[in-house]
Design a protein around this motif. Structure first.
Motif, PDB file in Angstrom:
ATOM      1  N   GLN A  71      -7.043  -4.259   9.302  1.00 21.02           N
ATOM      2  CA  GLN A  71      -6.658  -3.616  10.555  1.00 21.02           C
ATOM      3  C   GLN A  71      -7.272  -2.222  10.665  1.00 21.02           C
ATOM      4  O   GLN A  71      -7.721  -1.810  11.739  1.00 21.02           O
ATOM      5  CB  GLN A  71      -5.130  -3.529  10.655  1.00 21.02           C
ATOM      6  N   LYS A  72      -7.303  -1.511   9.536  1.00 19.44           N
ATOM      7  CA  LYS A  72      -7.879  -0.166   9.527  1.00 19.44           C
ATOM      8  C   LYS A  72      -9.397  -0.206   9.700  1.00 19.44           C
ATOM      9  O   LYS A  72      -9.986   0.703  10.305  1.00 19.44           O
ATOM     10  CB  LYS A  72      -7.500   0.569   8.236  1.00 19.44           C
ATOM     11  N   LEU A  92     -12.761  -4.272  -4.289  1.00 21.37           N
ATOM     12  CA  LEU A  92     -13.123  -4.480  -2.884  1.00 21.37           C
ATOM     13  C   LEU A  92     -13.796  -5.833  -2.688  1.00 21.37           C
ATOM     14  O   LEU A  92     -13.627  -6.471  -1.640  1.00 21.37           O
ATOM     15  CB  LEU A  92     -14.041  -3.361  -2.391  1.00 21.37           C
ATOM     16  N   ARG A  93     -14.534  -6.299  -3.687  1.00 28.73           N
ATOM     17  CA  ARG A  93     -15.172  -7.613  -3.592  1.00 28.73           C
ATOM     18  C   ARG A  93     -14.138  -8.744  -3.625  1.00 28.73           C
ATOM     19  O   ARG A  93     -14.393  -9.830  -3.103  1.00 28.73           O
ATOM     20  CB  ARG A  93     -16.218  -7.779  -4.699  1.00 28.73           C
ATOM     21  N   LYS A  94     -12.979  -8.487  -4.216  1.00 31.11           N
ATOM     22  CA  LYS A  94     -11.895  -9.466  -4.167  1.00 31.11           C
ATOM     23  C   LYS A  94     -11.371  -9.617  -2.730  1.00 31.11           C
ATOM     24  O   LYS A  94     -10.947 -10.698  -2.329  1.00 31.11           O
ATOM     25  CB  LYS A  94     -10.754  -9.047  -5.092  1.00 31.11           C
ATOM     26  N   LEU A  95     -11.404  -8.517  -1.981  1.00 34.64           N
ATOM     27  CA  LEU A  95     -10.916  -8.537  -0.600  1.00 34.64           C
ATOM     28  C   LEU A  95     -11.945  -9.156   0.342  1.00 34.64           C
ATOM     29  O   LEU A  95     -11.585  -9.860   1.283  1.00 34.64           O
ATOM     30  CB  LEU A  95     -10.574  -7.116  -0.146  1.00 34.64           C
ATOM     31  N   LYS A 106      -4.840  -6.672   2.051  1.00 33.01           N
ATOM     32  CA  LYS A 106      -6.026  -7.083   2.801  1.00 33.01           C
ATOM     33  C   LYS A 106      -5.777  -7.003   4.305  1.00 33.01           C
ATOM     34  O   LYS A 106      -6.615  -6.481   5.062  1.00 33.01           O
ATOM     35  CB  LYS A 106      -6.451  -8.493   2.408  1.00 33.01           C
ATOM     36  N   ASP A 107      -4.628  -7.490   4.755  1.00 33.09           N
ATOM     37  CA  ASP A 107      -4.301  -7.438   6.185  1.00 33.09           C
ATOM     38  C   ASP A 107      -4.250  -5.988   6.677  1.00 33.09           C
ATOM     39  O   ASP A 107      -4.770  -5.663   7.757  1.00 33.09           O
ATOM     40  CB  ASP A 107      -2.958  -8.120   6.455  1.00 33.09           C
TER      41      ASP A 107
END
Length: 254
Positions: free
Chosen positions: A12-13, A230-233, A7-8
């Motif tokens: 950042q991207k 992606l929804r977890k993130l 996630k981090d």
């Protein structure tokens, strides 16, 4: 890497690529030429429709399309003459040709006159967690007029197994907020939480390398799997990671 590290890294991207400089070489620059809501919608929808292949070619042909519509797509859709419609017959982008474009204009006119516009159609058929069924219903509405058989292939249908990359990209443009100056955030009846990632070769390959996707095909089932991860993130704005996945694939050859 752990889920927190992933996630981090991706966050950042997102910051790196969800940036106005992204517009310089991206088809989203076409609807950014307009300020009127309906002009943004129509130019965005038509640009997204031809958004496959070389990005420079997409931008050039979308620009030509706007030339043909007198740089006033909403007015053109509603008020074109038979002569103006005939001028569209010369347009071509890969397998999308003038016959397809002429029907698209007729259908868009029908949608704005009889269905309260593009946003209204997608909003009418939305589900709380996803817009994929709304895309299928949109296709039914879009082709409710007599149409060339060949033209139906240019609007994808998740119910038939498609990841519907181009329509999901268009929906991202319309729904995600414009705080970074990239997307538009002009469709308030829909939520970023409902969006799905525009899944293509680049985003799919990066997602697999990062463990976000295991399915090999870039189809509706793969999109569903990627949506879940992606929804977890970020359950409120999962498609912000489209920028990270696409940027890593295209610009960094990740």
């Amino acid at each position: 890497m752990s889920s927190d590290e992933l996630k981090d890294f991706l966050d950042q991207k997102v910051v790196q690529y969800n940036h106005p400089k992204f517009l310089e070489d991206d088809p989203i620059q076409i609807p950014h030429r307009f300020t009127k809501k309906e002009d943004i919608e129509i130019s965005g929808f038509l640009t997204a429709t031809i958004a496959w292949g070389n990005r420079k070619s997409i931008i050039n042909n979308a620009s030509r399309l706007m030339d043909l519509m007198n740089h006033a797509p909403h007015d053109f859709v509603l008020n074109h003459s038979d002569e103006e419609l005939e001028k569209l017959s010369s347009f071509v982008h890969r397998t999308f040709n003038g016959t397809d474009l002429q029907y698209f204009v007729k259908s868009l006119r029908n949608i704005y006159l009889h269905h309260k516009g593009l946003e209204s159609v997608f909003s009418k058929y939305q589900l709380k967690q996803t817009l994929q069924p709304a895309i299928s219903n949109f296709k039914s509405v879009f082709f409710e007029l007599p149409h060339p058989k060949r033209t139906k292939k240019h609007v994808s249908d998740p119910n038939k197994g498609s990841a519907a990359k181009r329509i999901n990209m268009f929906l991202r443009w319309m729904v995600r907020d414009n705080s970074t100056g990239v997307d538009f955030g002009i469709w308030n009846s829909l939520s970023p939480a409902q969006l799905s990632c525009p899944l293509d070769v680049h985003s799919g390959n990066v997602a697999r390398k990062l463990g976000l996707l295991t399915r090999k095909q870039n189809d509706a089932k793969a999109l569903e799997e990627l949506d879940i991860n992606l929804r977890k993130l970020d359950p409120l704005d999962p498609v912000k990671y489209d920028f990270a996945l696409f940027g890593l694939g295209v610009f960094e050859k990740f």
